[in-house]
Scaffold this motif. Structure first.
Motif, PDB file in Angstrom:
ATOM      1  N   ASN A  41       0.862  -1.183   0.000  1.00 37.45           N
ATOM      2  CA  ASN A  41       0.000   0.000   0.000  1.00 37.45           C
ATOM      3  C   ASN A  41       0.896   1.230   0.000  1.00 37.45           C
ATOM      4  O   ASN A  41       2.017   1.176   0.532  1.00 37.45           O
ATOM      5  CB  ASN A  41      -0.863   0.023   1.271  1.00 37.45           C
ATOM      6  CG  ASN A  41      -1.858  -1.112   1.302  1.00 37.45           C
ATOM      7  OD1 ASN A  41      -2.839  -1.097   0.569  1.00 37.45           O
ATOM      8  ND2 ASN A  41      -1.603  -2.110   2.139  1.00 37.45           N
ATOM      9  N   PRO A  42       0.407   2.367  -0.532  1.00 37.85           N
ATOM     10  CA  PRO A  42       1.221   3.588  -0.462  1.00 37.85           C
ATOM     11  C   PRO A  42       1.693   3.883   0.963  1.00 37.85           C
ATOM     12  O   PRO A  42       2.822   4.357   1.166  1.00 37.85           O
ATOM     13  CB  PRO A  42       0.264   4.678  -0.977  1.00 37.85           C
ATOM     14  CG  PRO A  42      -0.637   3.956  -1.922  1.00 37.85           C
ATOM     15  CD  PRO A  42      -0.841   2.594  -1.307  1.00 37.85           C
ATOM     16  N   MET A  43       0.846   3.571   1.957  1.00 38.87           N
ATOM     17  CA  MET A  43       1.232   3.879   3.339  1.00 38.87           C
ATOM     18  C   MET A  43       2.538   3.189   3.745  1.00 38.87           C
ATOM     19  O   MET A  43       3.299   3.728   4.560  1.00 38.87           O
ATOM     20  CB  MET A  43       0.094   3.442   4.278  1.00 38.87           C
ATOM     21  CG  MET A  43       0.299   3.828   5.715  1.00 38.87           C
ATOM     22  SD  MET A  43       0.635   5.586   5.894  1.00 38.87           S
ATOM     23  CE  MET A  43      -0.922   6.177   6.415  1.00 38.87           C
ATOM     24  N   ASP A  44       2.831   2.030   3.161  1.00 40.24           N
ATOM     25  CA  ASP A  44       4.049   1.304   3.545  1.00 40.24           C
ATOM     26  C   ASP A  44       5.297   2.148   3.273  1.00 40.24           C
ATOM     27  O   ASP A  44       6.159   2.293   4.127  1.00 40.24           O
ATOM     28  CB  ASP A  44       4.136  -0.031   2.782  1.00 40.24           C
ATOM     29  CG  ASP A  44       3.008  -0.975   3.154  1.00 40.24           C
ATOM     30  OD1 ASP A  44       2.603  -0.978   4.330  1.00 40.24           O
ATOM     31  OD2 ASP A  44       2.534  -1.704   2.264  1.00 40.24           O
ATOM     32  N   GLY A 156      -5.185   0.351  -6.037  1.00 40.25           N
ATOM     33  CA  GLY A 156      -5.445  -0.765  -5.132  1.00 40.25           C
ATOM     34  C   GLY A 156      -6.765  -0.645  -4.402  1.00 40.25           C
ATOM     35  O   GLY A 156      -7.486  -1.640  -4.236  1.00 40.25           O
ATOM     36  N   VAL A 157      -7.099   0.550  -3.957  1.00 40.21           N
ATOM     37  CA  VAL A 157      -8.398   0.756  -3.303  1.00 40.21           C
ATOM     38  C   VAL A 157      -9.490   0.858  -4.367  1.00 40.21           C
ATOM     39  O   VAL A 157     -10.577   0.278  -4.233  1.00 40.21           O
ATOM     40  CB  VAL A 157      -8.373   2.026  -2.424  1.00 40.21           C
ATOM     41  CG1 VAL A 157      -9.741   2.259  -1.781  1.00 40.21           C
ATOM     42  CG2 VAL A 157      -7.295   1.923  -1.333  1.00 40.21           C
ATOM     43  N   GLY A 158      -9.187   1.569  -5.456  1.00 40.64           N
ATOM     44  CA  GLY A 158     -10.186   1.838  -6.484  1.00 40.64           C
ATOM     45  C   GLY A 158     -10.792   0.581  -7.091  1.00 40.64           C
ATOM     46  O   GLY A 158     -12.002   0.522  -7.318  1.00 40.64           O
ATOM     47  N   VAL A 159      -9.961  -0.432  -7.345  1.00 39.00           N
ATOM     48  CA  VAL A 159     -10.513  -1.636  -8.004  1.00 39.00           C
ATOM     49  C   VAL A 159     -11.599  -2.284  -7.142  1.00 39.00           C
ATOM     50  O   VAL A 159     -12.560  -2.859  -7.674  1.00 39.00           O
ATOM     51  CB  VAL A 159      -9.413  -2.668  -8.358  1.00 39.00           C
ATOM     52  CG1 VAL A 159      -8.512  -2.138  -9.465  1.00 39.00           C
ATOM     53  CG2 VAL A 159      -8.597  -3.101  -7.136  1.00 39.00           C
ATOM     54  N   THR A 274     -13.227  -9.393  -8.170  1.00 35.09           N
ATOM     55  CA  THR A 274     -11.881  -9.946  -8.319  1.00 35.09           C
ATOM     56  C   THR A 274     -10.867  -8.943  -7.747  1.00 35.09           C
ATOM     57  O   THR A 274     -11.183  -7.768  -7.584  1.00 35.09           O
ATOM     58  CB  THR A 274     -11.518 -10.193  -9.796  1.00 35.09           C
ATOM     59  OG1 THR A 274     -11.559  -8.934 -10.472  1.00 35.09           O
ATOM     60  CG2 THR A 274     -12.476 -11.145 -10.464  1.00 35.09           C
ATOM     61  N   VAL A 275      -9.681  -9.439  -7.458  1.00 31.39           N
ATOM     62  CA  VAL A 275      -8.596  -8.546  -7.035  1.00 31.39           C
ATOM     63  C   VAL A 275      -7.525  -8.605  -8.118  1.00 31.39           C
ATOM     64  O   VAL A 275      -6.745  -9.562  -8.174  1.00 31.39           O
ATOM     65  CB  VAL A 275      -7.997  -8.977  -5.676  1.00 31.39           C
ATOM     66  CG1 VAL A 275      -6.898  -8.003  -5.256  1.00 31.39           C
ATOM     67  CG2 VAL A 275      -9.076  -9.056  -4.615  1.00 31.39           C
ATOM     68  N   ALA A 298      -0.071   1.706 -10.718  1.00 30.45           N
ATOM     69  CA  ALA A 298      -0.403   0.279 -10.720  1.00 30.45           C
ATOM     70  C   ALA A 298      -1.896   0.103 -10.986  1.00 30.45           C
ATOM     71  O   ALA A 298      -2.703   0.940 -10.588  1.00 30.45           O
ATOM     72  CB  ALA A 298      -0.031  -0.342  -9.380  1.00 30.45           C
ATOM     73  N   HIS A 299      -2.235  -0.989 -11.666  1.00 30.16           N
ATOM     74  CA  HIS A 299      -3.632  -1.356 -11.873  1.00 30.16           C
ATOM     75  C   HIS A 299      -3.947  -2.472 -10.891  1.00 30.16           C
ATOM     76  O   HIS A 299      -3.623  -3.621 -11.125  1.00 30.16           O
ATOM     77  CB  HIS A 299      -3.864  -1.842 -13.304  1.00 30.16           C
ATOM     78  CG  HIS A 299      -3.597  -0.779 -14.326  1.00 30.16           C
ATOM     79  ND1 HIS A 299      -3.433  -1.035 -15.660  1.00 30.16           N
ATOM     80  CD2 HIS A 299      -3.482   0.555 -14.175  1.00 30.16           C
ATOM     81  CE1 HIS A 299      -3.229   0.116 -16.289  1.00 30.16           C
ATOM     82  NE2 HIS A 299      -3.242   1.085 -15.409  1.00 30.16           N
ATOM     83  N   GLY A 300      -4.556  -2.120  -9.772  1.00 34.67           N
ATOM     84  CA  GLY A 300      -4.814  -3.112  -8.742  1.00 34.67           C
ATOM     85  C   GLY A 300      -3.661  -3.174  -7.761  1.00 34.67           C
ATOM     86  O   GLY A 300      -3.006  -2.171  -7.481  1.00 34.67           O
ATOM     87  N   LYS A 301      -3.355  -4.387  -7.278  1.00 33.63           N
ATOM     88  CA  LYS A 301      -2.415  -4.546  -6.163  1.00 33.63           C
ATOM     89  C   LYS A 301      -1.065  -5.111  -6.611  1.00 33.63           C
ATOM     90  O   LYS A 301      -0.975  -5.849  -7.583  1.00 33.63           O
ATOM     91  CB  LYS A 301      -3.014  -5.513  -5.122  1.00 33.63           C
ATOM     92  CG  LYS A 301      -4.322  -5.054  -4.530  1.00 33.63           C
ATOM     93  CD  LYS A 301      -4.214  -3.786  -3.697  1.00 33.63           C
ATOM     94  CE  LYS A 301      -3.289  -3.935  -2.516  1.00 33.63           C
ATOM     95  NZ  LYS A 301      -3.302  -2.719  -1.667  1.00 33.63           N
TER      96      LYS A 301
END
Ligand SMILES: NC(=O)c1ccc[n+]([C@@H]2O[C@H](COP(=O)([O-])OP(=O)(O)OC[C@H]3O[C@@H](n4cnc5c(N)ncnc54)[C@H](OP(=O)(O)O)[C@@H]3O)[C@@H](O)[C@H]2O)c1
Length: 306
Positions: A41-44, A156-159, A274-275, A298-301
């Motif tokens: 995650n961006p927070m990391d 990551g959140v958006g998907v 889906t993820v 990124a598209h997803g995670k």
């Protein structure tokens, strides 16, 4: 001994080191997880590079890295019920996920059983993004019949926000760059480019109006939604900083309920959502994974495996 990612000084991905550390043990009220995968995650990397933010989260050096994880319980401390050795689990433990062994306190960290049919790679992405997506949609009161504008819809959140809003029966318009349009369409969103003129582009796509919005990237989408006449209480934001525009609702994973996360995992297991995994790296290439995440396209995670 076991391996853990540790940093001794604040900085970019170069400060992250995979080291041999003594094997940690589960104390009373704790569970030890043999981590198989973690989602970034961006927070990391914000915590790694911004000491003032790290201080707000109580992080001191040297620190571990990573929050989201999935794996198998391999030790339980005294007083633990509901988790046993061998259980597949996933969750979030701030600054401890990037390690062979993460010691987790189910009363303060997030720890859930992984539903059958979900891989560790997918389960290991769910905690932060899932809780946040849930909070975002609840704050904007998204429901069937809504037309919802989502800013930063392919992240990551958006998907998750896009698919959960669709599942709730809403039409979704999502902002992205043009190269991301097909990806967003596959998730069920109508794509629109972010940047100047957003409000006019969305007005043309939704002549009957937009009823709710969630901004997952800065403030542009929240401002466009206000311009489109969406009431401030139906606009949620997670990345606007301390002063969101025009009274819109700042929220985050901290506002979600643990059961919301379980419901999202169940929806993944049932094939309702889906993820998308943008990339997977082994732990010894963690720095590359962090660099990719920090580019914010990124598209997803992005997933790291151990
Ligand atoms: N408050 C909380 O609890 C909480 C929790 C999680 C995340 N967050 C914050 O929420 C934000 C989103 O997190 P995330 O994990 O979804 O991030 P992410 O995965 O890094 O987001 C990447 C996405 O952002 C899009 N993007 C890039 N530039 C953009 C722009 N100028 N306008 C709109 N979209 C743009 C990209 O689309 P293209 O590739 O098409 O450019 C890409 O799909 C981050 O700022 C994060 O720190 C807050």
């Amino acid at each position: 001994m076991s391996r853990a990612v540790v940093y001794d000084t604040f900085g970019g991905p170069e400060v992250l080191e995979l080291r041999e550390v003594p094997q940690p043990h589960a104390g009373p009220g704790e569970v030890r997880v043999r981590v198989a995968a973690l989602g970034l995650n961006p927070m990391d990397w914000i915590l790694t590079s911004m000491p003032e933010v790290a201080a707000q989260f109580g992080i001191t050096l040297p620190s571990g890295f990573g929050t989201d994880f999935a794996g198998v319980v391999d030790e339980v401390g005294e007083g633990i019920s509901g988790f046993a050795v061998g259980d597949r689990v996933y969750g979030g433990a701030l600054g401890r996920a990037a390690a062979d062994s993460a010691v987790v306190d189910p009363s303060t960290d997030s720890l859930l059983h992984t539903p059958a049919g979900i891989s560790d790679e997918v389960a290991g992405t769910l905690s932060v993004a899932g809780l946040t997506a849930s909070a975002v949609l609840e704050a904007a009161e998204v429901k069937a019949g809504d037309t919802v504008l989502i800013g930063g819809a392919a992240g990551g959140v958006g998907v998750l926000v896009v698919q959960l809003a669709k599942l709730a029966g809403a039409r979704v318009i999502g902002t992205a760059s043009e190269g991301t349009f097909d990806f967003l369409r596959q998730l069920g969103a109508d794509p629109v480019t972010y940047g100047p003129g957003l409000e006019d582009r969305v007005r043309a796509m939704a002549p009957d109006g937009v009823s709710a919005a969630s901004d997952l990237f800065g403030t542009e989408t929240a401002e466009a939604a206000l311009g489109l006449g969406v009431p401030a209480q139906r606009i949620s934001t997670i990345a606007a900083g301390p002063n969101p525009p025009g009274g819109v609702r700042a929220t985050g994973g901290f506002n979600a309920r643990p059961e919301d996360l379980g419901r999202i995992a169940d929806a993944v297991a049932a094939g309702e959502i889906t993820v998308p995994i943008a990339a997977t790296y082994p732990i010894d290439r963690l720095r590359e994974a962090v660099e990719l995440q920090a580019q914010r396209h990124a598209h997803g995670k992005i997933v790291v495996t151990l």
